[in-house]
Design a protein around this motif. Structure first.
Motif, short mmCIF file in Angstrom:
data_model
loop_
_atom_site.label_atom_id
_atom_site.label_comp_id
_atom_site.label_asym_id
_atom_site.label_seq_id
_atom_site.Cartn_x
_atom_site.Cartn_y
_atom_site.Cartn_z
N TYR A 192 0.82 -1.21 0.00
CA TYR A 192 0.00 0.00 0.00
C TYR A 192 0.86 1.26 0.00
CZ TYR A 192 -4.50 -2.22 0.20
OH TYR A 192 -5.62 -2.93 -0.15
N ASN A 232 -7.78 2.36 -2.86
CA ASN A 232 -6.65 3.16 -2.39
C ASN A 232 -6.21 4.17 -3.45
OD1 ASN A 232 -4.31 3.49 -0.40
ND2 ASN A 232 -3.22 3.00 -2.26
N THR A 238 -5.33 4.96 2.46
CA THR A 238 -4.98 3.69 3.09
C THR A 238 -6.07 3.19 4.01
OG1 THR A 238 -2.60 4.11 2.93
CG2 THR A 238 -3.32 2.55 4.63
N GLU A 255 1.39 2.41 7.59
CA GLU A 255 1.35 3.55 6.66
C GLU A 255 1.74 4.83 7.37
OE1 GLU A 255 0.88 5.95 3.46
OE2 GLU A 255 0.31 3.84 3.26
#
Length: 243
Positions: free
Chosen positions: A63, A139, A163, A211
């Motif tokens: 991600y 995303n 995210t 993230e």
């Protein structure tokens, strides 16, 4: 007169390769459930141990790279990377299925062990692919849409906001297929509902935290790639590019 060749994007290829590699490694690693901590329940709900899988170590980084692709290269290039990863993961799953079905050599004693681990991969990959497509596309789309709505500033809002949406969809779909009722229907084991809820919530929160922790690194990677590619905005490469 021949058409001009598109400008090479060597860094895009490197990010794409890393993106696919992390996805494939995570799919295999996710076949092992792991837990940390003693057994603790609150109101009948298992708070501890923390239950996750081996894919948790690297999968959140897909991600991070997905954010880099969408932010630097735009939605078209991010979509291309997502579909490339999907095809590679599907090919891996098909290969493992064919190998599992092939008769083992008479003097090879590890067939049951191999099937116990990698024979579990096709269901995990099915869950991963379904969650992956839902999560990665959300995303990328959310990141690009936030930029369109609020402008190029506040990069952290785009990175974290996209995210949260993508990882929620990814984690929920993956858990329901891999270890929920759908997993049992597909011939595998399933977790009881409290454990499944723990597993899903822990996975979602953990991935979002990764993230957030990687935000400084993501900022620097985005700036470095833009400088290396000579790009100031993803809109410059938003149109599909051949090659």
């Amino acid at each position: 007169m021949t058409a001009p060749h598109p400008t090479p994007r060597p860094t895009y290829d490197l990010v794409l390769a890393a993106f696919c590699a992390l996805l494939l490694i995570s799919n295999v690693s996710a076949t092992k459930l792991i837990e940390f901590g003693p057994s603790v329940e609150v109101g009948g709900f298992p708070v501890l141990p923390i239950i996750t899988d081996g894919g948790a170590f690297l999968f959140p980084l897909t991600y991070v790279l997905g954010d880099v692709l969408a932010e630097v290269y735009g939605l078209a290039k991010a979509r291309r990377a997502i579909w490339t990863g999907f095809v590679m993961a599907a090919l891996m799953s098909l290969t493992f299925a064919v190998v599992a079905a092939a008769p083992p050599a008479s003097d090879w004693p590890n067939n049951d062990a191999w099937n116990a681990v990698l024979g579990f991969v096709p269901r995990i990959v099915l869950a991963s692919l379904a969650g992956y497509l839902a999560g990665q596309f959300l995303n990328a789309v959310v990141l690009v849409k936030i930029r369109e709505w609020f402008g190029p500033g506040r990069l952290w809002v785009r990175l974290v906001g996209s995210t949260v949406v993508g990882e929620f969809a990814d984690t929920l779909v993956f858990c329901l297929i891999a270890f929920g009722p759908l997993g049992a229907f597909l011939g595998g084991g399933s977790l009881d509902w409290p454990t499944l809820a723990n597993y899903t919530l822990v996975g979602f929160v953990y991935k979002v935290l990764v993230e957030v922790i990687f935000l400084p690194v993501t900022y620097r990677v985005i700036a470095w790639i833009r400088k290396r590619e000579g790009l100031s905005s993803p809109t410059r490469v938003e149109a599909p590019v051949a090659g």
